[in-house]
Write an enzyme that holds these catalytic residues in place. Structure first.
Site, PDB file in Angstrom:
ATOM      1  N   ASN A 288       0.865  -1.176  -0.010  1.00  0.00           N
ATOM      2  CA  ASN A 288       0.079  -0.190  -0.009  1.00  0.00           C
ATOM      3  C   ASN A 288       0.981   1.296  -0.103  1.00  0.00           C
ATOM      4  O   ASN A 288       1.659   1.340   0.927  1.00  0.00           O
ATOM      5  CB  ASN A 288      -0.945   0.029   1.100  1.00  0.00           C
ATOM      6  N   TRP A 289       0.846   2.132  -1.105  1.00  0.00           N
ATOM      7  CA  TRP A 289       1.781   3.199  -1.137  1.00  0.00           C
ATOM      8  C   TRP A 289       1.354   4.348  -0.492  1.00  0.00           C
ATOM      9  O   TRP A 289       2.111   5.453  -0.650  1.00  0.00           O
ATOM     10  CB  TRP A 289       2.253   3.245  -2.858  1.00  0.00           C
ATOM     11  N   LYS A 290       0.004   4.291  -0.196  1.00  0.00           N
ATOM     12  CA  LYS A 290      -0.655   5.584   0.460  1.00  0.00           C
ATOM     13  C   LYS A 290      -0.537   6.796  -0.642  1.00  0.00           C
ATOM     14  O   LYS A 290      -0.369   6.697  -1.655  1.00  0.00           O
ATOM     15  CB  LYS A 290       0.095   5.615   1.767  1.00  0.00           C
TER      16      LYS A 290
ATOM     17  N   HIS B  80      -9.473   0.768   4.774  1.00  0.00           N
ATOM     18  CA  HIS B  80      -8.015   0.922   5.660  1.00  0.00           C
ATOM     19  C   HIS B  80      -8.163   1.885   6.754  1.00  0.00           C
ATOM     20  O   HIS B  80      -9.245   2.732   6.715  1.00  0.00           O
ATOM     21  CB  HIS B  80      -6.856   1.570   4.657  1.00  0.00           C
TER      22      HIS B  80
ATOM     23  N   GLU C  20      -6.721   4.284   7.960  1.00  0.00           N
ATOM     24  CA  GLU C  20      -6.573   5.602   7.586  1.00  0.00           C
ATOM     25  C   GLU C  20      -7.858   6.282   7.069  1.00  0.00           C
ATOM     26  O   GLU C  20      -8.119   7.501   7.270  1.00  0.00           O
ATOM     27  CB  GLU C  20      -5.402   5.891   6.865  1.00  0.00           C
TER      28      GLU C  20
ATOM     29  N   GLU D 218      -5.474  -5.352  10.457  1.00  0.00           N
ATOM     30  CA  GLU D 218      -4.130  -4.319  10.607  1.00  0.00           C
ATOM     31  C   GLU D 218      -4.739  -3.682  12.003  1.00  0.00           C
ATOM     32  O   GLU D 218      -5.304  -2.931  12.152  1.00  0.00           O
ATOM     33  CB  GLU D 218      -4.069  -3.333   9.522  1.00  0.00           C
TER      34      GLU D 218
ATOM     35  N   GLY E 209       2.480   1.828  10.662  1.00  0.00           N
ATOM     36  CA  GLY E 209       3.631   2.909  10.721  1.00  0.00           C
ATOM     37  C   GLY E 209       4.129   3.367  11.791  1.00  0.00           C
ATOM     38  O   GLY E 209       4.799   4.555  11.796  1.00  0.00           O
TER      39      GLY E 209
ATOM     40  N   SER F 297       3.564  -2.552  10.126  1.00  0.00           N
ATOM     41  CA  SER F 297       4.979  -2.800  10.221  1.00  0.00           C
ATOM     42  C   SER F 297       5.648  -4.059   9.925  1.00  0.00           C
ATOM     43  O   SER F 297       6.676  -4.347  10.428  1.00  0.00           O
ATOM     44  CB  SER F 297       5.597  -2.101  11.834  1.00  0.00           C
TER      45      SER F 297
ATOM     46  N   GLY G 111       3.060  -1.334   4.142  1.00  0.00           N
ATOM     47  CA  GLY G 111       2.960   0.196   3.937  1.00  0.00           C
ATOM     48  C   GLY G 111       4.392   0.561   3.643  1.00  0.00           C
ATOM     49  O   GLY G 111       4.942   0.470   2.649  1.00  0.00           O
ATOM     50  N   GLY G 112       5.098   0.903   4.741  1.00  0.00           N
ATOM     51  CA  GLY G 112       6.364   1.708   4.699  1.00  0.00           C
ATOM     52  C   GLY G 112       7.420   0.808   3.780  1.00  0.00           C
ATOM     53  O   GLY G 112       8.011   1.296   2.980  1.00  0.00           O
TER      54      GLY G 112
END
Ligand code: PEP
Length: 251
Positions: A9-11, A95, A97, A167, A173, A213, A234-235
């Site tokens: 997921n590149w957000k 998600h 967010e 998640e 994150g 993470s 993510g990251g």
């Protein structure tokens, strides 16, 4: 039995050039990876160019959200069939967010997932508890409500086009990963709940991803758990080498 899925997921990161550059770096690093579905989710504006860059590769394309209507006066929204048109096979829905900052609810998750599946997409439906909910011993209650609401009215056929991503919000994150046992405990709970809602064979077949993470150095432990069928990353999905190392967890 369940093919693992590693999804990035590149957000809200990467221009079109950066996104296509990243997949051009990624493709040779995972060209020999078999038995794993690899998915990347760039921003909307990069989807079509990334689809072209991924053509003929073993990497699939996801969007990070969609709307539930096919078309109409809905300024700013993107319909599932337009994601298919852009080259997507998957879409992330609900998600944390989006739940936290954009008013996503279990009801909107349900509408979006149904519309995505009707358009032929695989819906990656996200659930997860906050730190306050975990500390108040509400993890299972929260997950149950999110799944019952998000998957309300689903049939077994629709579940075949659904992936669940667990998640824990406190692990997204933050660098704090759920331990292998903590993650497995919730994944097993989710699979048992799905068995009571949709039957054992649906529950046995559905992929449940862990997100929060995930990094090259913790993916193996997570993937060794019985009910963890992949990762939503993510990251660590933003760089080709770390994402490829996660996708190559079995090597
Ligand atoms: C995510 O965005 O879904 C996620 C799990 O992020 P991170 O891997 O950075 O925690």
């Amino acid at each position: 039995m369940r093919t693992p899925v590693i999804a990035g997921n590149w957000k809200l990161f990467k221009t079109i050039g950066e996104a296509t550059g990243m997949v051009n770096e990624l493709k040779p690093l995972v060209a020999g990876t078999s038995g794993v579905e690899i998915v990347v989710a760039p921003v909307f504006t990069a989807l079509n160019r990334v689809a072209e860059a991924l053509s003929g590769s073993n990497v699939s394309l996801a969007a990070q959200d969609c709307y539930w209507e096919e078309e109409g006066a809905f300024t700013g929204e993107v319909a599932p069939k337009l994601l298919v048109d852009a080259g997507c096979s998957h879409v992330i829905i609900g998600h944390s967010e989006r739940r936290q900052y954009f008013g996503e609810t279990d009801d909107t998750v349900n509408k979006k997932a149904k519309a995505a599946i009707a358009a032929g997409l695989t819906a990656i439906v996200c659930v997860g508890e906050t730190l306050a909910e975990r500390e108040a011993d509400k993890t299972f209650t929260v997950i149950e409500a999110q799944l019952k609401g998000g998957l309300a009215g689903f049939t077994a056929a629709m579940l075949a086009q659904t992936i669940i991503a667990y998640e824990p919000v406190w692990a997204i994150g933050t660098g704090k990963t759920a331990s292998d046992d903590q993650a497995q405990e919730v994944h097993a709970f989710i699979r048992n709940l799905l068995a009571t809602m949709f039957g054992q064979s649906v529950a046995d077949d559905i992929r449940i991803l862990y997100g929060g993470s995930v990094k090259p150095d913790n993916v193996k432990g997570l993937m060794s758990q019985n009910d963890i069928d992949g990762a939503l990353v993510g990251g660590a999905s933003l760089k080709a080498d770390s994402f490829a190392a996660i996708a190559n967890f079995a090597v």
